[in-house]
Design a protein around this motif. Structure first.
Motif, PDB file in Angstrom:
ATOM      1  N   ILE A  74     -60.909   6.070 -59.720  1.00  0.00           N
ATOM      2  CA  ILE A  74     -60.719   5.031 -58.702  1.00  0.00           C
ATOM      3  C   ILE A  74     -59.323   5.211 -58.111  1.00  0.00           C
ATOM      4  N   LEU A  75     -59.265   5.439 -56.787  1.00  0.00           N
ATOM      5  CA  LEU A  75     -58.008   5.724 -56.108  1.00  0.00           C
ATOM      6  C   LEU A  75     -57.411   4.495 -55.426  1.00  0.00           C
ATOM      7  N   SER A  76     -58.273   3.613 -54.903  1.00  0.00           N
ATOM      8  CA  SER A  76     -57.780   2.414 -54.223  1.00  0.00           C
ATOM      9  C   SER A  76     -58.759   1.269 -54.380  1.00  0.00           C
ATOM     10  N   VAL A  77     -58.237   0.049 -54.221  1.00  0.00           N
ATOM     11  CA  VAL A  77     -59.036  -1.174 -54.333  1.00  0.00           C
ATOM     12  C   VAL A  77     -58.862  -1.966 -53.052  1.00  0.00           C
ATOM     13  N   GLN A  78     -59.972  -2.295 -52.406  1.00  0.00           N
ATOM     14  CA  GLN A  78     -59.943  -3.072 -51.161  1.00  0.00           C
ATOM     15  C   GLN A  78     -58.974  -2.439 -50.152  1.00  0.00           C
ATOM     16  N   GLY A  79     -58.889  -1.122 -50.137  1.00  0.00           N
ATOM     17  CA  GLY A  79     -58.024  -0.407 -49.204  1.00  0.00           C
ATOM     18  C   GLY A  79     -56.573  -0.280 -49.640  1.00  0.00           C
ATOM     19  N   LYS A  80     -56.219  -0.835 -50.800  1.00  0.00           N
ATOM     20  CA  LYS A  80     -54.839  -0.741 -51.301  1.00  0.00           C
ATOM     21  C   LYS A  80     -54.769   0.342 -52.365  1.00  0.00           C
ATOM     22  N   ARG A  81     -53.884   1.302 -52.154  1.00  0.00           N
ATOM     23  CA  ARG A  81     -53.748   2.420 -53.087  1.00  0.00           C
ATOM     24  C   ARG A  81     -53.221   1.924 -54.438  1.00  0.00           C
ATOM     25  N   LEU A  82     -53.794   2.453 -55.499  1.00  0.00           N
ATOM     26  CA  LEU A  82     -53.390   2.068 -56.850  1.00  0.00           C
ATOM     27  C   LEU A  82     -52.182   2.882 -57.303  1.00  0.00           C
ATOM     28  N   PRO A  83     -51.301   2.288 -58.109  1.00  0.00           N
ATOM     29  CA  PRO A  83     -50.154   3.043 -58.629  1.00  0.00           C
ATOM     30  C   PRO A  83     -50.582   4.133 -59.609  1.00  0.00           C
ATOM     31  N   GLN A  84     -51.768   3.986 -60.203  1.00  0.00           N
ATOM     32  CA  GLN A  84     -52.331   5.009 -61.075  1.00  0.00           C
ATOM     33  C   GLN A  84     -53.846   4.925 -60.964  1.00  0.00           C
ATOM     34  N   HIS A  85     -54.529   6.001 -61.345  1.00  0.00           N
ATOM     35  CA  HIS A  85     -55.980   6.052 -61.196  1.00  0.00           C
ATOM     36  C   HIS A  85     -56.671   5.472 -62.417  1.00  0.00           C
ATOM     37  N   PHE A  86     -57.832   4.853 -62.173  1.00  0.00           N
ATOM     38  CA  PHE A  86     -58.665   4.325 -63.239  1.00  0.00           C
ATOM     39  C   PHE A  86     -59.980   5.092 -63.251  1.00  0.00           C
ATOM     40  N   ARG A  87     -60.600   5.170 -64.413  1.00  0.00           N
ATOM     41  CA  ARG A  87     -61.888   5.847 -64.528  1.00  0.00           C
ATOM     42  C   ARG A  87     -63.016   4.887 -64.181  1.00  0.00           C
ATOM     43  N   GLY A  88     -64.073   5.460 -63.610  1.00  0.00           N
ATOM     44  CA  GLY A  88     -65.244   4.674 -63.273  1.00  0.00           C
ATOM     45  C   GLY A  88     -66.510   5.470 -63.524  1.00  0.00           C
ATOM     46  N   ILE A  89     -67.614   4.755 -63.669  1.00  0.00           N
ATOM     47  CA  ILE A  89     -68.916   5.385 -63.902  1.00  0.00           C
ATOM     48  C   ILE A  89     -69.935   4.746 -62.967  1.00  0.00           C
ATOM     49  N   ILE A  90     -70.699   5.602 -62.278  1.00  0.00           N
ATOM     50  CA  ILE A  90     -71.833   5.141 -61.493  1.00  0.00           C
ATOM     51  C   ILE A  90     -73.080   5.634 -62.223  1.00  0.00           C
ATOM     52  N   LYS A  91     -73.816   4.707 -62.819  1.00  0.00           N
ATOM     53  CA  LYS A  91     -75.034   5.091 -63.540  1.00  0.00           C
ATOM     54  C   LYS A  91     -76.154   5.399 -62.545  1.00  0.00           C
ATOM     55  N   LYS A  92     -77.088   6.228 -62.976  1.00  0.00           N
ATOM     56  CA  LYS A  92     -78.212   6.650 -62.139  1.00  0.00           C
ATOM     57  C   LYS A  92     -78.919   5.464 -61.489  1.00  0.00           C
ATOM     58  N   THR A 151     -52.966  -7.781 -58.281  1.00  0.00           N
ATOM     59  CA  THR A 151     -53.531  -7.155 -57.100  1.00  0.00           C
ATOM     60  C   THR A 151     -53.929  -5.703 -57.324  1.00  0.00           C
ATOM     61  N   ALA A 152     -53.370  -5.043 -58.321  1.00  0.00           N
ATOM     62  CA  ALA A 152     -53.595  -3.611 -58.475  1.00  0.00           C
ATOM     63  C   ALA A 152     -54.828  -3.270 -59.303  1.00  0.00           C
ATOM     64  N   LEU A 153     -55.318  -4.165 -60.109  1.00  0.00           N
ATOM     65  CA  LEU A 153     -56.458  -3.850 -60.957  1.00  0.00           C
ATOM     66  C   LEU A 153     -57.772  -4.158 -60.254  1.00  0.00           C
ATOM     67  N   PRO A 154     -58.746  -3.253 -60.358  1.00  0.00           N
ATOM     68  CA  PRO A 154     -60.059  -3.555 -59.795  1.00  0.00           C
ATOM     69  C   PRO A 154     -60.691  -4.747 -60.514  1.00  0.00           C
ATOM     70  N   LYS A 155     -61.318  -5.620 -59.732  1.00  0.00           N
ATOM     71  CA  LYS A 155     -62.003  -6.781 -60.288  1.00  0.00           C
ATOM     72  C   LYS A 155     -63.475  -6.700 -59.905  1.00  0.00           C
ATOM     73  N   SER A 156     -64.284  -7.450 -60.594  1.00  0.00           N
ATOM     74  CA  SER A 156     -65.713  -7.485 -60.298  1.00  0.00           C
ATOM     75  C   SER A 156     -65.933  -7.836 -58.833  1.00  0.00           C
ATOM     76  N   ASN A 157     -66.801  -7.100 -58.167  1.00  0.00           N
ATOM     77  CA  ASN A 157     -67.194  -7.279 -56.775  1.00  0.00           C
ATOM     78  C   ASN A 157     -66.234  -6.637 -55.764  1.00  0.00           C
ATOM     79  N   ASP A 158     -65.114  -6.053 -56.195  1.00  0.00           N
ATOM     80  CA  ASP A 158     -64.208  -5.352 -55.288  1.00  0.00           C
ATOM     81  C   ASP A 158     -64.845  -4.063 -54.786  1.00  0.00           C
ATOM     82  N   ILE A 159     -64.497  -3.674 -53.563  1.00  0.00           N
ATOM     83  CA  ILE A 159     -64.898  -2.375 -53.025  1.00  0.00           C
ATOM     84  C   ILE A 159     -63.771  -1.397 -53.343  1.00  0.00           C
ATOM     85  N   VAL A 160     -64.125  -0.262 -53.960  1.00  0.00           N
ATOM     86  CA  VAL A 160     -63.130   0.734 -54.366  1.00  0.00           C
ATOM     87  C   VAL A 160     -63.450   2.088 -53.740  1.00  0.00           C
ATOM     88  N   THR A 161     -62.396   2.883 -53.533  1.00  0.00           N
ATOM     89  CA  THR A 161     -62.551   4.257 -53.078  1.00  0.00           C
ATOM     90  C   THR A 161     -62.336   5.149 -54.285  1.00  0.00           C
TER      91      THR A 161
END
Length: 194
Positions: A90-108, A65-75
């Motif tokens: 990445i701070l939370s997945v589907q409104g659930k706060r993560l125990p640690q932060h993950f890195r993410g990239i939004i390409k142009k 439940t804690a790892l972001p998966k394809s198609n999840d909405i993340v904050t």
């Protein structure tokens, strides 16, 4: 000799792979480097000349439940912006706060659904902004590829560049400081009340 367990996440670089390594579960080799494929604890045991390495899951429910998966909405929180991409935590997945932060990239090209060629990244996001995004896929070294190319995705919270004042959205591409009335460009999320 067994070393103390270290917490790892998918994509964490563990060590260089050589003939003295014996890999257990939760690991894979890519271009001569060992990476974690699980969220858990790294176990390393030295047996003479051979080093046995594995990743042990602690809580299967948390892992699923804690790892972001394809198609999840993340904050996410924007940490840096350059002309080609936005780096976020990445701070939370589907409104659930993560125990640690993950890195993410939004390409142009993943910022907007239309007019992708005319996107100017710094006019869409600034460091410190909180953003809703959709997970496209996992990238390299535990960086998730994200998209905000939907009306409901984009900046949900931003502070004025003049000070620590929360800005309010005035259109899909602008936010305004309520104190100074200064407007700043953003890719604003169309938040739908539920």
């Amino acid at each position: 000799m067994v070393t103390a367990p270290k917490k790892v996440v998918p994509g964490d670089q563990i060590c260089k792979y050589d003939e003295t390594c014996v890999l257990g579960s939760g690991l894979h080799v890519h271009q001569g480097v060992v990476y974690s494929t699980l969220l858990g604890f790294l176990r390393t045991e030295q047996k003479g000349e051979v080093k046995e390495i594995s990743v042990e899951r602690v809580n299967t429910d948390m892992t699923l439940t804690a790892l972001p998966k394809s198609n999840d909405i993340v904050t996410c929180k924007v940490i840096s912006v350059n002309p080609r991409q936005v780096k976020v935590l990445i701070l939370s997945v589907q409104g659930k706060r993560l125990p640690q932060h993950f890195r993410g990239i939004i390409k142009k090209e993943d910022i907007r659904a239309k007019e992708k060629d005319s996107v100017i990244v710094y006019k869409c996001y600034r460091p410190g902004d909180l953003v809703l995004a959709r997970v496209i896929s996992i990238g390299d070294a535990a960086s998730y590829f994200l998209s905000t190319a939907e009306n409901e995705l984009g900046v949900v919270f931003a502070q004025s560049s003049e000070g620590a004042v929360s800005m309010v959205p005035v259109s899909w591409c602008e936010m305004k400081c309520p104190q100074s009335n200064t407007r700043e460009y953003r890719k604003v999320a169309k938040v739908i009340a539920r």
